[in-house]
Design a protein around this motif. Sequence first.
Motif, PDB file in Angstrom:
ATOM      1  N   ASP A   7       0.860  -1.177   0.000  1.00  0.00           N
ATOM      2  CA  ASP A   7       0.000   0.000   0.000  1.00  0.00           C
ATOM      3  C   ASP A   7       0.902   1.236   0.000  1.00  0.00           C
ATOM      4  N   ASN A   8       0.767   2.076  -1.024  1.00  0.00           N
ATOM      5  CA  ASN A   8       1.601   3.272  -1.179  1.00  0.00           C
ATOM      6  C   ASN A   8       0.714   4.505  -1.227  1.00  0.00           C
ATOM      7  N   LEU A   9       1.036   5.512  -0.425  1.00  0.00           N
ATOM      8  CA  LEU A   9       0.331   6.786  -0.473  1.00  0.00           C
ATOM      9  C   LEU A   9       1.294   7.797  -1.070  1.00  0.00           C
ATOM     10  N   GLU A  38      -6.648   4.715  -5.897  1.00  0.00           N
ATOM     11  CA  GLU A  38      -7.704   5.547  -5.313  1.00  0.00           C
ATOM     12  C   GLU A  38      -7.156   6.964  -5.185  1.00  0.00           C
ATOM     13  N   THR A  45      -3.572  13.400  -3.482  1.00  0.00           N
ATOM     14  CA  THR A  45      -2.875  12.165  -3.152  1.00  0.00           C
ATOM     15  C   THR A  45      -3.501  11.001  -3.903  1.00  0.00           C
ATOM     16  N   ARG A  47      -3.599   6.668  -3.489  1.00  0.00           N
ATOM     17  CA  ARG A  47      -3.244   5.433  -2.785  1.00  0.00           C
ATOM     18  C   ARG A  47      -3.184   4.345  -3.851  1.00  0.00           C
ATOM     19  N   VAL A  49      -2.215   0.323  -4.472  1.00  0.00           N
ATOM     20  CA  VAL A  49      -1.890  -1.009  -3.974  1.00  0.00           C
ATOM     21  C   VAL A  49      -1.379  -1.786  -5.176  1.00  0.00           C
ATOM     22  N   GLN A  54       7.795   0.812  -4.798  1.00  0.00           N
ATOM     23  CA  GLN A  54       7.389   2.214  -4.846  1.00  0.00           C
ATOM     24  C   GLN A  54       8.213   2.998  -5.855  1.00  0.00           C
ATOM     25  N   GLN A  73       3.487   7.382   6.318  1.00  0.00           N
ATOM     26  CA  GLN A  73       2.305   6.993   7.063  1.00  0.00           C
ATOM     27  C   GLN A  73       2.718   6.480   8.438  1.00  0.00           C
TER      28      GLN A  73
END
Length: 76
Positions: A7-9, A38, A45, A47, A49, A54, A73
């Motif tokens: 999971d990358n923001l 998303e 931003t 998100r 997955v 990354q 995060q």
Amino acid sequence: MHRYQADNLLHIPKMMCDRCVAALTSALHKLDGVARVEADLMARTVRVVSRHYQSALLRTLREAGFPAEPVLQPLG
């Protein structure tokens, strides 16, 4: 490529509209067709997955014209 999904923001300052979201989503799906993307236009931003590192996501976004920075995060 990761064996597991991560999971990358990411913060994308140039993401201004739905067309931007569509363009960067398309670029990310070319890298990883099963990635979940998303977007939050207000916060600029995304998100993501994905099974890719990354660094690969950041490179893909930069090449698509959307330079991004990881958002740290909190753990736990």
